[in-house]
Every structure is written in structure tokens, then in C-alpha cells.
Design an enzyme around this catalytic site. Sequence first.
Site, PDB file in Angstrom:
ATOM      1  N   ASP A 104       0.863  -1.188   0.000  1.00  0.00           N
ATOM      2  CA  ASP A 104       0.000   0.000   0.000  1.00  0.00           C
ATOM      3  C   ASP A 104       0.889   1.224   0.000  1.00  0.00           C
ATOM      4  O   ASP A 104       2.015   1.163   0.522  1.00  0.00           O
ATOM      5  CB  ASP A 104      -0.882   0.033   1.261  1.00  0.00           C
ATOM      6  N   CYS A 106      -4.880   2.945 -19.894  1.00  0.00           N
ATOM      7  CA  CYS A 106      -5.834   3.622 -18.999  1.00  0.00           C
ATOM      8  C   CYS A 106      -6.573   4.718 -19.758  1.00  0.00           C
ATOM      9  O   CYS A 106      -6.140   5.203 -20.802  1.00  0.00           O
ATOM     10  CB  CYS A 106      -5.116   4.186 -17.777  1.00  0.00           C
TER      11      CYS A 106
HETATM   12  C1  LIG Z   1      -5.446   3.698   4.851  1.00  0.00           C
HETATM   13  C2  LIG Z   1      -4.084   3.196   5.267  1.00  0.00           C
HETATM   14  C3  LIG Z   1      -2.977   4.031   5.135  1.00  0.00           C
HETATM   15  C4  LIG Z   1      -1.700   3.575   5.515  1.00  0.00           C
HETATM   16  C5  LIG Z   1      -1.546   2.273   6.012  1.00  0.00           C
HETATM   17  C6  LIG Z   1      -0.175   1.777   6.431  1.00  0.00           C
HETATM   18  C7  LIG Z   1       0.359   2.647   7.554  1.00  0.00           C
HETATM   19  C8  LIG Z   1       1.702   2.168   8.076  1.00  0.00           C
HETATM   20  C9  LIG Z   1       2.871   2.553   7.402  1.00  0.00           C
HETATM   21  N1  LIG Z   1       3.022   3.319   6.304  1.00  0.00           N
HETATM   22  C10 LIG Z   1       4.366   3.427   6.088  1.00  0.00           C
HETATM   23  N2  LIG Z   1       5.053   2.698   7.007  1.00  0.00           N
HETATM   24  C11 LIG Z   1       4.137   2.165   7.858  1.00  0.00           C
HETATM   25  C12 LIG Z   1       4.281   1.367   9.008  1.00  0.00           C
HETATM   26  C13 LIG Z   1       3.124   0.998   9.709  1.00  0.00           C
HETATM   27  C14 LIG Z   1       3.201   0.218  10.929  1.00  0.00           C
HETATM   28  O1  LIG Z   1       4.299  -0.162  11.397  1.00  0.00           O
HETATM   29  N3  LIG Z   1       2.068  -0.088  11.554  1.00  0.00           N
HETATM   30  C15 LIG Z   1       0.847   0.294  11.078  1.00  0.00           C
HETATM   31  N4  LIG Z   1      -0.255  -0.065  11.758  1.00  0.00           N
HETATM   32  N5  LIG Z   1       0.707   1.010   9.925  1.00  0.00           N
HETATM   33  C16 LIG Z   1       1.826   1.380   9.248  1.00  0.00           C
HETATM   34  C17 LIG Z   1      -2.648   1.440   6.141  1.00  0.00           C
HETATM   35  C18 LIG Z   1      -3.929   1.903   5.759  1.00  0.00           C
END
Ligand SMILES: Cc1ccc(CCc2c3nc[nH]c3cc3c(=O)[nH]c(N)nc23)cc1
Length: 371
Positions: free
Chosen positions: A265, A305
Site C-alpha cells: 500500500d 488507462c
Molecule cells: C489507509 C491506510 C494508510 C496507511 C496504512 C499503512 C500505515 C503504516 C505505514 N506506512 C508506512 N510505514 C508504515 C508502518 C506501519 C506500521 O508499522 N504499523 C501500522 N499499523 N501502519 C503502518 C494502512 C492503511
Amino acid sequence: MDPFRFTIQARSGRARVGLLTTPHGRVETPLFMPVGTQGSVKGLLPKDLKAIGSQVLLANTYHLLLRPGPERVQALGGLHRFAGWDGPWLTDSGGFQVMSLGHLRRIDEEGVVFQSHLDGSLIRLTPERSIAIQEALGADFIMAFDECPPYPSSPEYLKASLERTLRWLERSLKAKTRPDQALFGIAQGGTDAGLRALSTRETLRFDLPGYAIGGLAVGETKEEMFPMVALSTEILPEAKPRYLMGVGHPEDLVAAMGLGVDLFDSVYPTRTGRFGSALVPEGRINLKNAQYLEDKRPLEEGCDCYACQTFSRAYIAHLVRAEEMLGGILLSLHNLRFLHRLTERAREAIRQGSYGAFAREFAERRFGKEI
Ligand SMILES: Cc1ccc(CCc2c3nc[nH]c3cc3c(=O)[nH]c(N)nc23)cc1
């Protein structure tokens, strides 16, 4: 029958094609998940997301807690019905966003207390509350409540934090009541190899349908991040999906897919699109640059696209300069399609047993010559 079966369909080196079954349909991995933080992928219609090959959307516990509230989403039929996406959803547990967005007031064994970035009100998030919110929202994949330590953090802080995250994982699992949702554990340990291995191994003591590699893509260098990804996928079980959180640059996806990561993501493709840039095989072009105002070519030759099939770079450069909404919309659509085509081609190469050649060809075009 297990509502979240994951079967490996093909392998090429450490890369693999998987089939992941969910209550809202089967998806093929490796795949990229568009971020719809507040229940919407900014500027894009669900029907267009489906058309470009999006399979799983992401939403955020922190944001949806603050607005419109999980009870309201639940009363309106849950995320799928509320936001008009009938494919799988994944929600993050909210801790990360508190660290990065909210005004964190306190973090202790119980959970975190933070001020809303909307109205300053004090809000408490605990593992139990995070799971309850994610159950109300109704996503197919939910994340354990974790702490993503800031970068850089001392080994002492990293160790204490990963141990608390493991206690929070246990509490998250105990709080779970819905069998139609898959809880992923999130490994931490920062960029410290020993602590990363420790956290990953301890997270594996919980038999879960999938595991996330957390604590990365938080500002560390690629030289620091990738050894942690390699170490993680060496330890994580082959038979379960691996989700590398927050990784979304094309070259990083290609490298991480080669290391056996299945799910990705990032806000990068949509955010950079809103800021006027298009992803292309050579890297990125910024349509604010005057050189594109006469350029009759599509954003990317060969892209299927709607933006590339219908408009020229010149038109999109005009929209960006004129600050027309359509500019960011077309660039977001193209950038997501670019990543979905990249993962589609990756899956094909893995099936042909030639992922190495695919990665080399990608790298030659991406790094071989200047734009
Ligand atoms: C909608 C949505 C946006 C973003 C995310 C992921 C967000 C994200 C991280 N993004 C960059 N590095 C990240 C590390 C972590 C992490 O260690 N723990 C969690 N819970 N989320 C992370 C999940 C859902």
C-alpha cells in the site's frame, strides 16, 4: 472452510503468485492496494478503480473514528455498502496515524491518548477499542493495534516498543469476535536486524492468516529498509501472505516482490498524481513542467488507462496549471493503473519463471537513461 485461504500458484526465485480468498472475492497477489484513508480513494469512482484492476482498498480506523464514526458506518451497512466497494477492504489499526497525524498526548501499556487533528478533542485508542472499531467498519483484513516507532529510535526504545506491540497483539486477538475478518499481526523492530528478527519470530507465535512488515517506510534509507524486508521474508512462513506497509514506489515494489512480498500500500501514486506528476517506466514526469504544454503524446505510450487513451500530456499539463480537478483525477487514475499493470506483469513473469529477467528489464528502463 477457511474464509481466508492463501494458495501459492507459481514461484520464480523468492517471488510468488498467490490466490487469496476473502468473503468479498478472491484476489491475486502480488497486488497493490490503493489508499482510501477516509473511505474514498481521492478523486476516483469505485467503478473506475474496478476498471483499472484495483482489488483491495484500504481505509483508516483513526480517520473514520474521528469522522463519521464507526457506529454510523456500521448502521449504514459497513464499509462495503457505505463506500460502494464490494471487493475486499483492509483497515489499519490506527496507531500509526496517531503517531504521524494526531497530537499524541500519551502512550502507555493501556494504549494511546491523542488529540483529534480535527477538533482537538481527547481520544483514547487501545487494542480492544481498535479491534471493536475495525469490526464495526467491517473490513475483510484488519490490523493488530501496534506501535510504529519513530525513525530513528534507540535499540532500547525499539526493544521496549516491540515487546509492547506483542502484548497489544495478544490483546487484539483476544478482543476479536468476527470469524469473517482476518487479523494480521504486524512485526516491528525498526532497522535493527536482531530486533527485527526477534519481533518477527515472536509475532509468528500467533497463528494468524497473514503478517505485516511494519516499522519501515518511515524515513529510513533503502539501504536500511531492504535488508529488513529480506530478513522478514526469510522468517515469515511461505504459506501466509506478507504485507509490506507503506511501500509504493515502483522500483521498491519490484525489489520487494522479488523478496517474496505479496501485498503493498502507499499514498504515493495518488498523492503524486494530485501534485501533478505521472508515473512512467523511466520514473516520473511532472506535468507542471512547461516542456509538456506542446506534447501530443499520452502520459505513457502503451498504457491502456482512460487518461492515456483519451488525452495528451499537453491537455493534462493545461489542467494541472489551471488547477482543474480533472488534472489530479486523470493522473491518480493513470498512476494506479501503472502500479496495477506493474503487478500484473510481475505475476505473469513469475508464472513464466522469469521474474529475474522482468526485474532486470524494469531496472534498465527505470535507471538505464535519464528522462
Ligand atoms: C489507509 C491506510 C494508510 C496507511 C496504512 C499503512 C500505515 C503504516 C505505514 N506506512 C508506512 N510505514 C508504515 C508502518 C506501519 C506500521 O508499522 N504499523 C501500522 N499499523 N501502519 C503502518 C494502512 C492503511
